[in-house]
Design a protein around this motif. Structure first.
Motif, PDB file in Angstrom:
ATOM      1  N   GLY A 321       0.782  -1.221   0.000  1.00 24.74           N
ATOM      2  CA  GLY A 321       0.000   0.000   0.000  1.00 24.74           C
ATOM      3  C   GLY A 321       0.817   1.275   0.000  1.00 24.74           C
ATOM      4  N   ILE A 322       2.098   1.182  -0.359  1.00 26.98           N
ATOM      5  CA  ILE A 322       2.948   2.362  -0.476  1.00 26.98           C
ATOM      6  C   ILE A 322       2.809   2.926  -1.888  1.00 26.98           C
ATOM      7  N   THR A 323       2.682   4.229  -2.015  1.00 21.69           N
ATOM      8  CA  THR A 323       2.631   4.868  -3.325  1.00 21.69           C
ATOM      9  C   THR A 323       4.050   5.224  -3.747  1.00 21.69           C
ATOM     10  N   ALA A 324       4.544   4.547  -4.794  1.00 16.46           N
ATOM     11  CA  ALA A 324       5.896   4.796  -5.314  1.00 16.46           C
ATOM     12  C   ALA A 324       5.822   5.926  -6.338  1.00 16.46           C
ATOM     13  N   VAL A 325       6.338   7.076  -5.983  1.00 12.89           N
ATOM     14  CA  VAL A 325       6.298   8.239  -6.867  1.00 12.89           C
ATOM     15  C   VAL A 325       7.655   8.356  -7.548  1.00 12.89           C
ATOM     16  N   HIS A 326       7.769   7.749  -8.732  1.00  9.18           N
ATOM     17  CA  HIS A 326       9.053   7.724  -9.442  1.00  9.18           C
ATOM     18  C   HIS A 326       9.277   9.023 -10.207  1.00  9.18           C
ATOM     19  N   ARG A 327      10.379   9.105 -10.921  1.00  6.99           N
ATOM     20  CA  ARG A 327      10.794  10.338 -11.586  1.00  6.99           C
ATOM     21  C   ARG A 327       9.701  10.926 -12.489  1.00  6.99           C
ATOM     22  N   GLY A 328       9.064  10.075 -13.284  1.00  4.90           N
ATOM     23  CA  GLY A 328       8.023  10.578 -14.178  1.00  4.90           C
ATOM     24  C   GLY A 328       6.831  11.145 -13.428  1.00  4.90           C
ATOM     25  N   LEU A 329       6.432  10.479 -12.322  1.00  2.00           N
ATOM     26  CA  LEU A 329       5.301  10.978 -11.554  1.00  2.00           C
ATOM     27  C   LEU A 329       5.650  12.258 -10.808  1.00  2.00           C
ATOM     28  N   VAL A 330       6.899  12.347 -10.304  1.00  5.45           N
ATOM     29  CA  VAL A 330       7.327  13.587  -9.651  1.00  5.45           C
ATOM     30  C   VAL A 330       7.235  14.746 -10.637  1.00  5.45           C
ATOM     31  N   GLU A 331       7.619  14.477 -11.878  1.00  8.05           N
ATOM     32  CA  GLU A 331       7.577  15.499 -12.922  1.00  8.05           C
ATOM     33  C   GLU A 331       6.150  15.987 -13.147  1.00  8.05           C
ATOM     34  N   GLU A 332       5.209  15.035 -13.293  1.00  4.49           N
ATOM     35  CA  GLU A 332       3.810  15.405 -13.525  1.00  4.49           C
ATOM     36  C   GLU A 332       3.201  16.076 -12.294  1.00  4.49           C
ATOM     37  N   TRP A 333       3.542  15.578 -11.115  1.00  3.67           N
ATOM     38  CA  TRP A 333       3.036  16.163  -9.866  1.00  3.67           C
ATOM     39  C   TRP A 333       3.499  17.615  -9.743  1.00  3.67           C
ATOM     40  N   SER A 334       4.764  17.840 -10.023  1.00  6.40           N
ATOM     41  CA  SER A 334       5.316  19.193  -9.922  1.00  6.40           C
ATOM     42  C   SER A 334       4.691  20.131 -10.950  1.00  6.40           C
ATOM     43  N   ALA A 335       4.261  19.561 -12.095  1.00  4.10           N
ATOM     44  CA  ALA A 335       3.678  20.384 -13.161  1.00  4.10           C
ATOM     45  C   ALA A 335       2.199  20.665 -12.950  1.00  4.10           C
ATOM     46  N   GLY A 336       1.601  20.096 -11.869  1.00  4.06           N
ATOM     47  CA  GLY A 336       0.220  20.442 -11.571  1.00  4.06           C
ATOM     48  C   GLY A 336      -0.758  19.290 -11.452  1.00  4.06           C
ATOM     49  N   THR A 337      -0.354  18.070 -11.812  1.00  4.11           N
ATOM     50  CA  THR A 337      -1.233  16.919 -11.722  1.00  4.11           C
ATOM     51  C   THR A 337      -1.221  16.365 -10.300  1.00  4.11           C
ATOM     52  N   ALA A 338      -2.355  16.347  -9.630  1.00  4.25           N
ATOM     53  CA  ALA A 338      -2.424  15.880  -8.239  1.00  4.25           C
ATOM     54  C   ALA A 338      -2.238  14.374  -8.155  1.00  4.25           C
TER      55      ALA A 338
END
Length: 343
Positions: A321-338
């Motif tokens: 149940g851990i959410t693995a936020v890898h490089r691509g997701l960090v990129e999208e998260w930082s750009a505005g995608t929750a």
């Protein structure tokens, strides 16, 4: 009109809609390997919330069809080159990869998955919409444009009518004040999510004008560890988390950030600002799992990294149940995608 049963039974019908891979991200965020094109068996299983064995069984039964959709197994020199390019650190002698088309193909084969069913429903709805557009229409409305117009109208109604109505009710009601405040918070979360979805559609329609993501990662790569933790803390606050605290120092007990989601769930975060050619390994996930679940009794656990995760690490994350936020997701998260887990 194509129906779900026909889609499950007919390879020809499945092949006719394989280009509609956009529906995958509309149902659930699909994590990709650093090459931005492929996912592993474990990542496919995580997306559909099934076991790896279920996906392997589907591949065994429909291998030829899936290979035509982009499924492949890397070995030898090809595997070594891919590991080097993707930063994957593993001693495996073979690696199964799925393209986005192959993942959509899995969704049209997988019967016992709610996520797969939702993908099929969304796919059939948008396909039906496309088939019923008038041929003589010089400016056809695609599914993305329709979504954008619906989002705008619903968002406007929520913001100008529903939320103000709740404000008035809260001010004039004593007995049900707490319930009304909770309902208003739910409506505001929906409004925020629709706005983010509309922004995302705009970026998809004009990628060169609205997605300056390369600069996002360049900025993060230039940060030190503490700056990266502060950056992640700022993202949590942006997405509605409260009580965000950056722990820091040597007494953090394996946790870098703690917070509460908008609905009160406990959040713990581990941040790793690693070079993109490195990977997060299973021992690091196991250590974080103990700190997050045992020491901190968390309800939302995020492992945020500027590099990819190994297959074993992703398996541990999916199972625990851990959410693995890898490089691509960090990129999208930082750009505005929750992150969906925070909503």
């Amino acid at each position: 009109m194509i129906n779900e049963t026909a889609l499950l039974e007919s390879p020809t019908l499945r092949g006719s809609v394989l280009d509609r891979t956009d529906v995958l991200d509309r149902v659930k965020a699909l994590s990709l390997l650093p090459d931005g094109m492929h996912v592993t068996t474990a990542m496919v299983a995580s997306y559909f919330s099934v076991t790896v064995e279920v996906i392997r069984a589907l591949v065994h039964d429909h291998r030829a069809e899936l290979e035509a959709s982009g499924y492949r197994v890397l070995t030898g020199t090809e595997l070594s080159d891919f590991k080097q390019l993707s930063g994957i650190q593993s001693r495996t002698r073979s690696l199964a990869l799925f393209s986005r088309r192959a993942v959509l193909n899995i969704a049209m084969l997988l019967r016992d998955s709610e996520v797969a069913r939702q993908v099929r429903v969304y796919l059939l709805d948008t396909e039906s919409l496309a088939r019923t557009q008038p041929v003589e229409n010089s400016m056809p409305m695609d599914a993305a444009s329709l979504d954008a117009r619906i989002d705008q109208r619903i968002t406007r109604v929520l913001g100008t009518t529903v939320v103000p109505m709740f404000n008035v009710l809260i001010e004039t009601s004593g007995e049900h004040r707490r319930e009304l405040i909770a309902l208003r918070a739910g409506v505001q979360r929906i409004e925020k999510r629709l706005r983010q979805h509309h922004t995302r559609l705009q970026r998809l329609e004009s990628p060169h004008e609205n997605r300056p993501l390369a600069g996002v990662m360049a900025a993060m790569d230039a940060m030190n560890g503490r700056e990266f933790e502060e950056h992640v803390a700022a993202l949590l606050r942006r997405d509605g988390c409260t009580g965000v605290v950056v722990q820091g120092g040597g007494r953090d007990r394996g946790i870098d950030i703690t917070a509460l989601t908008a609905d009160g769930r406990r959040v713990v975060v581990q941040c790793k600002r690693f070079a993109p050619h490195l990977s997060i390994t299973s021992p690091e996930l196991q250590k974080f799992l103990g700190a997050a679940k045992v020491l901190h009794d968390s309800e939302v656990a995020l492992f945020v990294a500027t590099c990819p995760f190994t297959r074993d690490a992703l398996n541990i994350a999916a199972e625990s149940g851990i959410t693995a936020v890898h490089r691509g997701l960090v990129e999208e998260w930082s750009a505005g995608t929750a992150l969906p887990v925070l909503e």
